[in-house]
Design an enzyme around this catalytic site. Structure first.
Site, short mmCIF file in Angstrom:
data_model
loop_
_atom_site.label_atom_id
_atom_site.label_comp_id
_atom_site.label_asym_id
_atom_site.label_seq_id
_atom_site.Cartn_x
_atom_site.Cartn_y
_atom_site.Cartn_z
N GLU A 299 -0.99 -5.46 8.43
CA GLU A 299 -0.52 -4.85 9.44
C GLU A 299 -1.10 -5.23 10.78
O GLU A 299 -2.46 -5.21 10.91
CB GLU A 299 -0.20 -3.38 9.48
CG GLU A 299 0.67 -2.92 8.19
CD GLU A 299 0.75 -1.52 8.36
OE1 GLU A 299 0.37 -0.73 9.06
OE2 GLU A 299 1.09 -0.80 7.07
N ASP B 216 -0.96 -6.26 -0.52
CA ASP B 216 -1.27 -5.49 1.02
C ASP B 216 -2.85 -5.51 1.16
O ASP B 216 -3.29 -5.23 0.21
CB ASP B 216 -0.78 -4.11 1.16
CG ASP B 216 0.25 -4.07 2.07
OD1 ASP B 216 0.33 -5.01 2.93
OD2 ASP B 216 1.20 -3.09 1.79
N ASP C 255 0.93 -1.06 0.00
CA ASP C 255 0.02 -0.01 -0.11
C ASP C 255 0.96 1.06 0.17
O ASP C 255 0.51 2.52 -0.12
CB ASP C 255 -1.16 0.16 1.15
CG ASP C 255 -0.52 -0.14 2.51
OD1 ASP C 255 0.96 -0.14 2.49
OD2 ASP C 255 -1.21 -0.22 3.44
N SER C 256 2.10 1.08 0.18
CA SER C 256 3.33 2.38 -0.32
C SER C 256 2.76 2.78 -1.20
O SER C 256 3.38 3.94 -1.80
CB SER C 256 4.60 1.76 -0.12
OG SER C 256 4.83 0.41 -0.62
N LYS D 119 -0.89 -9.41 2.86
CA LYS D 119 -0.45 -9.08 4.21
C LYS D 119 -1.14 -8.08 4.84
O LYS D 119 -1.95 -7.23 4.30
CB LYS D 119 1.18 -8.17 3.37
CG LYS D 119 1.79 -7.55 4.79
CD LYS D 119 3.22 -7.04 4.34
CE LYS D 119 3.06 -5.53 3.79
NZ LYS D 119 2.41 -4.81 4.87
N GLU E 262 9.38 -3.95 10.55
CA GLU E 262 9.80 -2.68 10.08
C GLU E 262 10.27 -1.78 11.27
O GLU E 262 9.51 -1.74 12.18
CB GLU E 262 8.57 -2.02 9.32
CG GLU E 262 9.01 -0.81 8.59
CD GLU E 262 7.81 -0.16 7.60
OE1 GLU E 262 8.00 1.01 7.25
OE2 GLU E 262 6.82 -1.02 7.56
#
Length: 273
Positions: free
Chosen positions: A120, A88, A49-50, A118, A187
């Site tokens: 978080e 993501d 999502d970056s 993925k 991270e």
């Protein structure tokens, strides 16, 4: 009877099996051309999502939507053939409930053809990770610095600088590991803590601003390629300097167009006689 053969991609299980064998190589990808260039050299590509910040100029990743992730996941799948592709889950697509997470993740897998998602989160997301894994959706975990929480953490800074943060990272990593993640991104975590959890977890750790002792490493490809000169995080190394190369190419093109030296006759189509 004909036999159709297709090239097998690396799977989440094959990524997991690399722990203790050799370092795992990963980069982000958002487009077909970049995926095609990176595919021969990485074990997995992350459609992160970056992309919201890298491609769309957003200040954070919070504004990224599920539709955006699916569109770019499809592009990366078209450009790759051997590596594992992970997409993501964006902010708001999985935090409400484990059922919401399943619907979002299933849609990603079905519409992109990727192998895993993925998400978080630490201990608070462990039940969701277990729910997805038990229903056939491989999950790449993400602990430590979590960019989607920027509005509650107040910014992007490394974590693990005090005992409270260290205890949380240990707890989060163990919870996601126990929940069945095939690997865990670590991270922005102070090096000794990242090294410690790498040694204690079943799943391989994928470091970004963490430790050389992690089981693998990942970088945002645009950072690795030197496309951004205005900001360079401490953990980034430029393996190329493409920003000035692209700028010089654009300048040369503009100069030739203005001078009417491009296009030349060799760049045009002629009538055959």
């Amino acid at each position: 009877m004909s036999v159709q053969t297709t090239k097998r991609r690396l799977s989440p299980a094959s990524i997991e099996a690399l722990k203790g064998e050799r370092p795992i190589v990963s980069l982000t990808a958002y487009t077909t051309p970049i995926a095609r260039l990176l595919d021969p050299h990485v074990d997995f590509l992350l459609v992160g999502d970056s992309l919201g910040m890298v491609l769309y100029g957003l200040d954070t990743t919070v504004g990224v939507t599920l539709d955006m992730m699916i569109a770019h996941g499809q592009a990366v799948m078209r450009g790759s053939e051997r590596c594992c592709v992970v997409v993501d889950l964006p902010f708001g697509a999985y935090q409400e409930s484990k059922e919401q997470a399943f619907r979002s993740a299933a849609r990603i897998l079905k519409e992109t053809g990727c192998s895993a998602v993925k998400l978080e989160g630490g201990a608070e997301m462990a039940e969701t990770v277990e729910f997805l894994v038990s229903r056939g959706i491989p999950v790449l975990g993400h602990v430590g610095l979590m960019p989607q929480l920027v509005n509650t953490t107040g910014g992007y800074r490394s974590v693990g600088r005090n005992e409270k943060e260290v205890a949380k990272i240990r707890r989060d990593a163990k919870a996601i590991d126990d929940a069945g993640a095939f690997a865990i991104v670590v991270e922005g975590t102070v090096e000794p803590v990242a090294r410690e959890i790498t040694a204690t977890l079943r799943a391989p750790t994928i470091g970004i601003g963490a430790s050389p002792a992690c089981d693998g490493q990942i970088l945002v490809s645009d950072d690795m390629l030197g496309l951004f000169n205005d900001f360079k995080p401490r953990f980034v190394k430029h393996f190329a300097e493409l920003a000035p190369t692209i700028s010089k190419a654009a300048e040369a093109y503009a100069n030739e167009v203005k001078a009417r030296s491009f296009p030349g006759i060799e760049h045009t189509f002629q009538v055959k006689r």
